[in-house]
Design an enzyme around this catalytic site. Sequence first.
Site, PDB file in Angstrom:
ATOM      1  N   HIS A 174     -14.819 -21.874   5.328  1.00  0.00           N
ATOM      2  CA  HIS A 174     -14.783 -20.429   5.519  1.00  0.00           C
ATOM      3  C   HIS A 174     -14.174 -20.090   6.875  1.00  0.00           C
ATOM      4  CE1 HIS A 174     -15.902 -16.269   4.742  1.00  0.00           C
ATOM      5  NE2 HIS A 174     -16.089 -16.211   6.053  1.00  0.00           N
ATOM      6  N   HIS A 181      -6.655 -16.601   3.029  1.00  0.00           N
ATOM      7  CA  HIS A 181      -5.986 -17.029   1.801  1.00  0.00           C
ATOM      8  C   HIS A 181      -4.516 -16.634   1.861  1.00  0.00           C
ATOM      9  CE1 HIS A 181      -7.660 -13.013   1.226  1.00  0.00           C
ATOM     10  NE2 HIS A 181      -6.584 -12.737   0.505  1.00  0.00           N
ATOM     11  N   ASN A 186      -2.474 -11.421   4.039  1.00  0.00           N
ATOM     12  CA  ASN A 186      -2.947 -10.133   4.527  1.00  0.00           C
ATOM     13  C   ASN A 186      -4.045 -10.404   5.551  1.00  0.00           C
ATOM     14  OD1 ASN A 186      -1.266  -8.786   2.690  1.00  0.00           O
ATOM     15  ND2 ASN A 186      -2.827  -8.884   1.082  1.00  0.00           N
ATOM     16  N   GLY A 243      -4.387  -5.078   4.953  1.00  0.00           N
ATOM     17  CA  GLY A 243      -4.670  -5.030   3.517  1.00  0.00           C
ATOM     18  C   GLY A 243      -5.580  -6.136   3.024  1.00  0.00           C
ATOM     19  N   ASP A 296      -4.860 -15.285  -9.464  1.00  0.00           N
ATOM     20  CA  ASP A 296      -5.501 -14.049  -9.007  1.00  0.00           C
ATOM     21  C   ASP A 296      -6.034 -13.276 -10.208  1.00  0.00           C
ATOM     22  OD1 ASP A 296      -5.188 -12.287  -6.145  1.00  0.00           O
ATOM     23  OD2 ASP A 296      -5.721 -11.166  -7.960  1.00  0.00           O
TER      24      ASP A 296
HETATM   25  P1  5GP Z   1      -6.468  -9.719  -0.193  1.00  0.00           P
HETATM   26  O1  5GP Z   1      -6.425  -8.312  -0.677  1.00  0.00           O
HETATM   27  O2  5GP Z   1      -7.733  -9.990   0.612  1.00  0.00           O
HETATM   28  O3  5GP Z   1      -5.241 -10.203   0.505  1.00  0.00           O
HETATM   29  O4  5GP Z   1      -6.531 -10.608  -1.492  1.00  0.00           O
HETATM   30  C1  5GP Z   1      -7.691 -10.886  -2.210  1.00  0.00           C
HETATM   31  C2  5GP Z   1      -7.255 -11.239  -3.594  1.00  0.00           C
HETATM   32  O5  5GP Z   1      -8.312 -11.912  -4.249  1.00  0.00           O
HETATM   33  C3  5GP Z   1      -6.894 -10.016  -4.448  1.00  0.00           C
HETATM   34  O6  5GP Z   1      -5.551 -10.145  -4.911  1.00  0.00           O
HETATM   35  C4  5GP Z   1      -7.912 -10.060  -5.572  1.00  0.00           C
HETATM   36  O7  5GP Z   1      -7.367  -9.654  -6.821  1.00  0.00           O
HETATM   37  C5  5GP Z   1      -8.346 -11.517  -5.594  1.00  0.00           C
HETATM   38  N1  5GP Z   1      -9.707 -11.720  -6.057  1.00  0.00           N
HETATM   39  C6  5GP Z   1     -10.810 -11.073  -5.604  1.00  0.00           C
HETATM   40  N2  5GP Z   1     -11.910 -11.526  -6.237  1.00  0.00           N
HETATM   41  C7  5GP Z   1     -11.477 -12.489  -7.104  1.00  0.00           C
HETATM   42  C8  5GP Z   1     -12.155 -13.325  -8.042  1.00  0.00           C
HETATM   43  O8  5GP Z   1     -13.385 -13.282  -8.222  1.00  0.00           O
HETATM   44  N3  5GP Z   1     -11.387 -14.188  -8.772  1.00  0.00           N
HETATM   45  C9  5GP Z   1     -10.027 -14.274  -8.583  1.00  0.00           C
HETATM   46  N4  5GP Z   1      -9.388 -15.170  -9.353  1.00  0.00           N
HETATM   47  N5  5GP Z   1      -9.367 -13.492  -7.712  1.00  0.00           N
HETATM   48  C10 5GP Z   1     -10.076 -12.610  -6.978  1.00  0.00           C
HETATM   49 ZN    ZN Z   2     -15.716 -17.949   2.353  1.00  0.00          ZN
END
Ligand code: 5GP
Ligand code: ZN
Length: 111
Positions: free
Chosen positions: A45, A98, A85, A91, A29
């Site tokens: 997707h 994911h 999430n 969230g 992340d």
């Molecule tokens: P969510 O908040 O949707 O459960 O998690 C999305 C996660 O993706 C977040 O923890 C965020 O830091 C991570 N994330 C978003 N954009 C990128 C990216 O471009 N690269 C990486 N490695 N992580 C990302």
């Molecule tokens: Zn996608």
Amino acid sequence: MDCVFCKIIDGSIPTNKVYEDDMMLAFHDIEPAAPVHIVMIPKIHIESADALTEETSAYVAHIFSKVSEIAKSVGLENGYRVVNNCGPDGGQTVFHIHFHLLGGKTLGKMA
Ligand code: 5GP
Ligand code: ZN
């Protein structure tokens, strides 16, 4: 489609990969919430857990079948947490399903 995780899958956004096969990808992340924070995504997707079907849930099963191997490969020998999430109130910020793999310390209680 403007999906950051689809761009990671197609290679147009670089990332620090820890595991990849034909169905999934796991990478660090960009904004870690724990000492070890891996994101595991299917290579199709699917918007969220709320959009899963009998057919697409095979991708989720596959991700979970690899969790132990991925966790060990990043040093999570003493346990970890897997988090999904779902939707705005859950969230979720990236709308490509994911699973967060968190560890590297004794984690606190759930929210
Ligand atoms: P969510 O908040 O949707 O459960 O998690 C999305 C996660 O993706 C977040 O923890 C965020 O830091 C991570 N994330 C978003 N954009 C990128 C990216 O471009 N690269 C990486 N490695 N992580 C990302
Ligand atoms: Zn996608």
